[in-house]
Design a protein around this motif. Structure first.
Motif, PDB file in Angstrom:
ATOM      1  N   ARG A  94      27.096  45.167   8.816  1.00 15.84           N
ATOM      2  CA  ARG A  94      26.373  45.567   7.609  1.00 15.84           C
ATOM      3  C   ARG A  94      24.944  45.016   7.569  1.00 15.84           C
ATOM      4  O   ARG A  94      24.005  45.726   7.235  1.00 15.84           O
ATOM      5  CB  ARG A  94      27.167  45.117   6.378  1.00 15.84           C
ATOM      6  N   GLU A  95      24.780  43.751   7.924  1.00 19.34           N
ATOM      7  CA  GLU A  95      23.462  43.118   7.812  1.00 19.34           C
ATOM      8  C   GLU A  95      22.450  43.644   8.830  1.00 19.34           C
ATOM      9  O   GLU A  95      21.256  43.394   8.702  1.00 19.34           O
ATOM     10  CB  GLU A  95      23.578  41.592   7.911  1.00 19.34           C
ATOM     11  N   ARG A  96      22.915  44.393   9.838  1.00 18.84           N
ATOM     12  CA  ARG A  96      21.998  44.929  10.850  1.00 18.84           C
ATOM     13  C   ARG A  96      21.704  46.418  10.665  1.00 18.84           C
ATOM     14  O   ARG A  96      20.916  46.982  11.430  1.00 18.84           O
ATOM     15  CB  ARG A  96      22.588  44.720  12.248  1.00 18.84           C
ATOM     16  N   LEU A  97      22.317  47.060   9.685  1.00 20.64           N
ATOM     17  CA  LEU A  97      22.145  48.507   9.540  1.00 20.64           C
ATOM     18  C   LEU A  97      20.703  48.869   9.208  1.00 20.64           C
ATOM     19  O   LEU A  97      20.082  48.283   8.328  1.00 20.64           O
ATOM     20  CB  LEU A  97      23.085  49.059   8.464  1.00 20.64           C
ATOM     21  N   GLU A  98      20.199  49.850   9.938  1.00 18.47           N
ATOM     22  CA  GLU A  98      18.859  50.393   9.720  1.00 18.47           C
ATOM     23  C   GLU A  98      18.989  51.835   9.250  1.00 18.47           C
ATOM     24  O   GLU A  98      19.736  52.618   9.835  1.00 18.47           O
ATOM     25  CB  GLU A  98      18.056  50.386  11.020  1.00 18.47           C
ATOM     26  N   PHE A  99      18.246  52.175   8.216  1.00 21.83           N
ATOM     27  CA  PHE A  99      18.293  53.516   7.635  1.00 21.83           C
ATOM     28  C   PHE A  99      17.012  54.275   7.932  1.00 21.83           C
ATOM     29  O   PHE A  99      15.917  53.728   7.807  1.00 21.83           O
ATOM     30  CB  PHE A  99      18.452  53.432   6.112  1.00 21.83           C
ATOM     31  N   LYS A 100      17.181  55.541   8.286  1.00 20.67           N
ATOM     32  CA  LYS A 100      16.074  56.482   8.403  1.00 20.67           C
ATOM     33  C   LYS A 100      16.436  57.655   7.503  1.00 20.67           C
ATOM     34  O   LYS A 100      17.528  58.208   7.612  1.00 20.67           O
ATOM     35  CB  LYS A 100      15.893  56.941   9.849  1.00 20.67           C
ATOM     36  N   LEU A 101      15.524  58.023   6.597  1.00 24.41           N
ATOM     37  CA  LEU A 101      15.797  59.075   5.606  1.00 24.41           C
ATOM     38  C   LEU A 101      14.966  60.315   5.873  1.00 24.41           C
ATOM     39  O   LEU A 101      13.773  60.216   6.175  1.00 24.41           O
ATOM     40  CB  LEU A 101      15.467  58.585   4.201  1.00 24.41           C
ATOM     41  N   GLU A 129      21.954  48.147  -2.330  1.00 24.77           N
ATOM     42  CA  GLU A 129      22.910  47.604  -1.360  1.00 24.77           C
ATOM     43  C   GLU A 129      22.276  46.587  -0.410  1.00 24.77           C
ATOM     44  O   GLU A 129      22.976  45.979   0.399  1.00 24.77           O
ATOM     45  CB  GLU A 129      23.544  48.742  -0.551  1.00 24.77           C
ATOM     46  N   GLY A 130      20.961  46.415  -0.480  1.00 25.75           N
ATOM     47  CA  GLY A 130      20.288  45.424   0.358  1.00 25.75           C
ATOM     48  C   GLY A 130      19.999  45.885   1.774  1.00 25.75           C
ATOM     49  O   GLY A 130      19.763  45.059   2.663  1.00 25.75           O
ATOM     50  N   PHE A 131      19.992  47.187   2.009  1.00 22.69           N
ATOM     51  CA  PHE A 131      19.683  47.716   3.333  1.00 22.69           C
ATOM     52  C   PHE A 131      18.180  47.887   3.487  1.00 22.69           C
ATOM     53  O   PHE A 131      17.430  47.762   2.524  1.00 22.69           O
ATOM     54  CB  PHE A 131      20.378  49.070   3.548  1.00 22.69           C
ATOM     55  N   LYS A 132      17.742  48.212   4.708  1.00 18.53           N
ATOM     56  CA  LYS A 132      16.311  48.422   4.929  1.00 18.53           C
ATOM     57  C   LYS A 132      16.060  49.811   5.510  1.00 18.53           C
ATOM     58  O   LYS A 132      16.834  50.316   6.319  1.00 18.53           O
ATOM     59  CB  LYS A 132      15.731  47.353   5.841  1.00 18.53           C
ATOM     60  N   ILE A 133      14.966  50.406   5.061  1.00 21.01           N
ATOM     61  CA  ILE A 133      14.522  51.696   5.583  1.00 21.01           C
ATOM     62  C   ILE A 133      13.476  51.412   6.649  1.00 21.01           C
ATOM     63  O   ILE A 133      12.494  50.720   6.395  1.00 21.01           O
ATOM     64  CB  ILE A 133      13.919  52.577   4.469  1.00 21.01           C
ATOM     65  N   VAL A 134      13.691  51.947   7.846  1.00 24.84           N
ATOM     66  CA  VAL A 134      12.746  51.717   8.932  1.00 24.84           C
ATOM     67  C   VAL A 134      11.886  52.945   9.218  1.00 24.84           C
ATOM     68  O   VAL A 134      10.872  52.839   9.911  1.00 24.84           O
ATOM     69  CB  VAL A 134      13.456  51.239  10.222  1.00 24.84           C
ATOM     70  N   SER A 135      12.282  54.102   8.687  1.00 26.70           N
ATOM     71  CA  SER A 135      11.519  55.317   8.913  1.00 26.70           C
ATOM     72  C   SER A 135      11.933  56.365   7.885  1.00 26.70           C
ATOM     73  O   SER A 135      13.058  56.339   7.388  1.00 26.70           O
ATOM     74  CB  SER A 135      11.791  55.838  10.330  1.00 26.70           C
ATOM     75  N   GLN A 136      11.015  57.294   7.607  1.00 24.11           N
ATOM     76  CA  GLN A 136      11.341  58.358   6.663  1.00 24.11           C
ATOM     77  C   GLN A 136      10.402  59.543   6.845  1.00 24.11           C
ATOM     78  O   GLN A 136       9.266  59.385   7.270  1.00 24.11           O
ATOM     79  CB  GLN A 136      11.255  57.857   5.226  1.00 24.11           C
ATOM     80  N   ASP A 137      10.903  60.716   6.531  1.00 26.38           N
ATOM     81  CA  ASP A 137      10.108  61.933   6.413  1.00 26.38           C
ATOM     82  C   ASP A 137      10.759  62.716   5.279  1.00 26.38           C
ATOM     83  O   ASP A 137      11.732  63.444   5.492  1.00 26.38           O
ATOM     84  CB  ASP A 137      10.101  62.736   7.715  1.00 26.38           C
ATOM     85  N   ILE A 138      10.260  62.510   4.069  1.00 23.58           N
ATOM     86  CA  ILE A 138      10.915  63.031   2.872  1.00 23.58           C
ATOM     87  C   ILE A 138       9.920  63.765   1.981  1.00 23.58           C
ATOM     88  O   ILE A 138       8.712  63.583   2.094  1.00 23.58           O
ATOM     89  CB  ILE A 138      11.593  61.897   2.066  1.00 23.58           C
ATOM     90  N   GLY A 139      10.471  64.596   1.082  1.00 25.22           N
ATOM     91  CA  GLY A 139       9.660  65.291   0.095  1.00 25.22           C
ATOM     92  C   GLY A 139       8.905  66.473   0.677  1.00 25.22           C
ATOM     93  O   GLY A 139       9.319  67.069   1.667  1.00 25.22           O
ATOM     94  N   ASP A 140       7.805  66.830   0.034  1.00 21.23           N
ATOM     95  CA  ASP A 140       6.950  67.950   0.407  1.00 21.23           C
ATOM     96  C   ASP A 140       7.698  69.268   0.192  1.00 21.23           C
ATOM     97  O   ASP A 140       8.664  69.309  -0.565  1.00 21.23           O
ATOM     98  CB  ASP A 140       6.443  67.801   1.843  1.00 21.23           C
TER      99      ASP A 140
END
Length: 191
Positions: A94-101, A129-140
């Motif tokens: 859990r503590e190492r999970l990286e999120f890209k949205l 939840e205390g996770f981190k986002i490392v990348s995203q391409d959202i909206g528009d």
């Protein structure tokens, strides 16, 4: 979910649709096409375990439970919990999970900006939840095709042109209209 082999890359590919997710430890690719929907590409960079979900709406306010194959995964609150739980069960920490949205585009201009609500939910969930986002391409206003390689963490994003907007918007409208007629069922307790 559709399984195939990409002849150009020689890699097994899983195409997920709204309400689905897939987790793997193997050298595979997960792909989807997004309009106002959101996909979270999540991985543990140490173990290489990763997965992707695809949800249509932010929250099921009735929140009675869901299973992996249930229509409840069309809602972000189920889709995120089920993806994270499947990753942990596959050996991720859990503590190492990286999120890209990805996703959350406004492709249906005549209706409520569902993409905006999906983006808001995703950020709230990740930060709560205390996770981190490392990348995203959202909206528009663009629909997107997402190719995710969980083992390496690599993501390829193709913004689709306006011609795809009409067919994707029609598909999303049909899906949204059908959601109300299907009950949410399953056995996961959200807390």
């Amino acid at each position: 979910m559709q399984k195939s082999v990409d002849p150009a890359e020689g890699i097994t590919t899983y195409k997920i649709l709204p309400g689905e997710f897939y987790v793997t430890k193997d050298n595979e690719r997960i792909e989807t096409v997004l309009g106002s929907c959101i996909s979270a590409c999540v991985r543990d960079p140490v173990t290489g375990v990763g997965g992707m979900n695809h949800f249509m709406l932010p929250v099921d306010k009735n929140a009675t439970g869901a299973s992996e194959l249930s229509d409840a995964n069309r809602y972000g609150n189920y889709a995120m919990e089920n993806l994270v739980n499947a990753l942990l069960n596959a050996g991720a920490r859990r503590e190492r999970l990286e999120f890209k949205l990805f996703g959350g585009g406004r492709i249906m201009s005549s209706t409520t900006n569902i993409g905006w609500y999906n983006i808001g939910f995703a950020f709230d969930y990740i930060y709560t939840e205390g996770f981190k986002i490392v990348s995203q391409d959202i909206g528009d206003v663009y629909p997107r095709k997402i190719l995710y390689y969980p083992n390496s963490g690599r993501v390829r994003v193709r913004r689709l042109n306006a011609m795809h907007n009409q067919s994707l918007a029609a598909e999303e409208s049909r899906y949204i209209n059908n959601i109300g007629s299907k009950p949410v069922e399953g056995d996961v307790e959200l807390f």
